[in-house]
Design an enzyme around this catalytic site. Structure first.
Site, short mmCIF file in Angstrom:
data_model
loop_
_atom_site.label_atom_id
_atom_site.label_comp_id
_atom_site.label_asym_id
_atom_site.label_seq_id
_atom_site.Cartn_x
_atom_site.Cartn_y
_atom_site.Cartn_z
N ASP A 1 11.11 0.09 5.63
CA ASP A 1 9.80 0.46 5.08
C ASP A 1 9.13 1.35 6.11
O ASP A 1 9.59 1.46 7.26
CB ASP A 1 8.97 -0.82 4.83
CG ASP A 1 7.59 -0.51 4.26
OD1 ASP A 1 7.48 0.37 3.38
OD2 ASP A 1 6.60 -1.15 4.69
N SER A 2 8.01 1.92 5.72
CA SER A 2 7.22 2.69 6.69
C SER A 2 6.62 1.77 7.75
O SER A 2 6.28 2.22 8.84
CB SER A 2 6.10 3.43 5.96
OG SER A 2 5.30 2.49 5.26
N CYS B 1 10.46 -0.12 0.15
CA CYS B 1 9.27 0.73 0.16
C CYS B 1 9.26 1.49 -1.16
O CYS B 1 10.24 2.20 -1.47
CB CYS B 1 9.36 1.69 1.34
SG CYS B 1 8.03 2.92 1.37
N GLU C 1 -1.68 -2.39 8.48
CA GLU C 1 -0.95 -2.08 9.72
C GLU C 1 -1.84 -2.31 10.95
O GLU C 1 -1.35 -2.61 12.03
CB GLU C 1 -0.44 -0.64 9.71
CG GLU C 1 0.70 -0.39 8.73
CD GLU C 1 2.03 -1.03 9.12
OE1 GLU C 1 2.32 -1.15 10.32
OE2 GLU C 1 2.77 -1.44 8.19
N CYS D 1 3.52 -1.40 -3.99
CA CYS D 1 3.67 -1.04 -2.58
C CYS D 1 3.99 -2.35 -1.88
O CYS D 1 3.34 -3.37 -2.14
CB CYS D 1 2.38 -0.44 -2.02
SG CYS D 1 2.39 -0.29 -0.22
N HIS E 1 3.47 -3.41 0.93
CA HIS E 1 2.41 -4.00 1.76
C HIS E 1 1.49 -4.91 0.93
O HIS E 1 0.87 -5.82 1.47
CB HIS E 1 1.54 -2.90 2.38
CG HIS E 1 2.14 -2.21 3.57
ND1 HIS E 1 3.15 -1.29 3.46
CD2 HIS E 1 1.84 -2.31 4.90
CE1 HIS E 1 3.46 -0.84 4.67
NE2 HIS E 1 2.68 -1.44 5.57
N1 DGL Z 1 5.06 -0.08 1.87
C1 DGL Z 1 5.17 1.20 1.29
C2 DGL Z 1 5.42 1.20 -0.19
O1 DGL Z 1 5.97 0.27 -0.71
C3 DGL Z 1 4.51 2.40 1.86
C4 DGL Z 1 3.13 2.31 2.41
C5 DGL Z 1 2.77 3.60 3.13
O2 DGL Z 1 3.43 3.91 4.11
O3 DGL Z 1 1.86 4.33 2.70
O4 DGL Z 1 5.11 2.16 -0.88
#
Ligand code: DGL
Length: 267
Positions: A11-12, A74, A153, A185, A187
């Site tokens: 993931d990011s 992600c 984050e 997402c 997150h």
């Molecule tokens: N967790 C990520 C997703 O599922 C990306 C969040 C991000 O880096 O903006 O899209």
């Protein structure tokens, strides 16, 4: 391929650990290699070409470290780079959007589905396209939640600041009569209590990770690659940013201490 080779996830940032949590629940024998691109997070505001390039780069890194399968944990990277990543390596690469779309349609009764995701995912139209390709009668309402990832984050998932943004973003669903909300997402499942408190009991949460991990299990079972190790796997974590910050947040999300986190220069 060795059946005790690891599963690669990335993931990011820390969001993909919500997918790792599902792996720990459903596939506790599998070793995980996790990569968090924290040096370049968030992906949400970036152009699709950059996200695609990063996705291919990281999937290759995980394949080179011996992964038997990669889950792109992600949504933003899945929307921008799933196909390119599948072409770049010779192991199975799964995303989270198709599993999320399937689960959304299984969950919704009235086929009116909300999606919260990053701006890049919403702009790509990937959820709407995928859900409608499975059920043309479904109605999909998307909302970009610009500030969620940076605040998560920064360790501010329980802040009043994020709660205010949540009320603002989720107001878009007022009067839309949705009965399912895709956490599009990785997150965002970290905000489930907050989000569900705002949208209410009539809206069921849909976490694509649950279905993505089931798909990974099916692929591994079909190819005889489910791990048969008897000892606890030793997971590995890598970041492109600050290893200590990741270890701190990550251990809270996974409810366990993390082993030393490796730093990889991705530029
Ligand atoms: N967790 C990520 C997703 O599922 C990306 C969040 C991000 O880096 O903006 O899209």
């Amino acid at each position: 391929m060795n059946k005790n080779a690891p599963l690669g996830l990335f993931d990011s940032g820390v969001g993909g650990l919500t997918v790792v949590r599902e792996v720990f629940k459903s596939l506790p024998r599998e070793k995980v290699i996790y990569f968090a691109d924290t040096g370049r997070v968030p992906y949400g505001p970036l152009p699709q070409e950059d996200i695609q390039r990063y996705t291919v780069q990281i999937v290759k890194f995980l394949a080179e470290r011996g992964a038997k399968l990669v889950i792109i944990a992600c949504n933003t990277a899945t929307a921008a780079g799933l196909e390119a990543a599948q072409e770049a390596v010779d192991i199975p690469v799964l995303g989270v959007i198709e599993p999320g779309a399937l689960l959304a349609l299984e969950t919704s009764q009235n086929k009116r589905i909300g999606v919260i995701a990053t701006e890049a995912t919403i702009k790509s139209g990937a959820y709407e396209r995928t859900i409608k390709s499975m059920d043309p009668d479904a109605e999909v309402f998307g909302q970009a939640c610009y500030n969620f990832t940076p605040l998560i984050e920064a360790g501010k998932k329980d802040s009043e600041e994020i709660a205010e943004y949540a009320r603002e973003y989720l107001a878009t669903f007022d009067g839309k009569d949705i009965d399912a909300l895709v956490y599009g997402c990785t997150h965002y499942p970290l905000l489930e209590e907050l989000v569900q408190g705002i949208v209410g009991d009539g809206v069921a949460p849909v976490n694509p990770a649950v279905r993505a991990v089931e798909q990974a299990e099916e692929i591994l079972a079909d190819s005889g690659l489910l791990s048969d190790r008897t000892e606890d796997p030793e997971h590995e974590y890598f970041v492109s940013g600050d290893p200590d910050a990741f270890a701190e947040l990550g251990s809270v999300i996974l409810e366990r201490p993390l082993p030393p986190v490796g730093k990889v220069d991705m530029e």
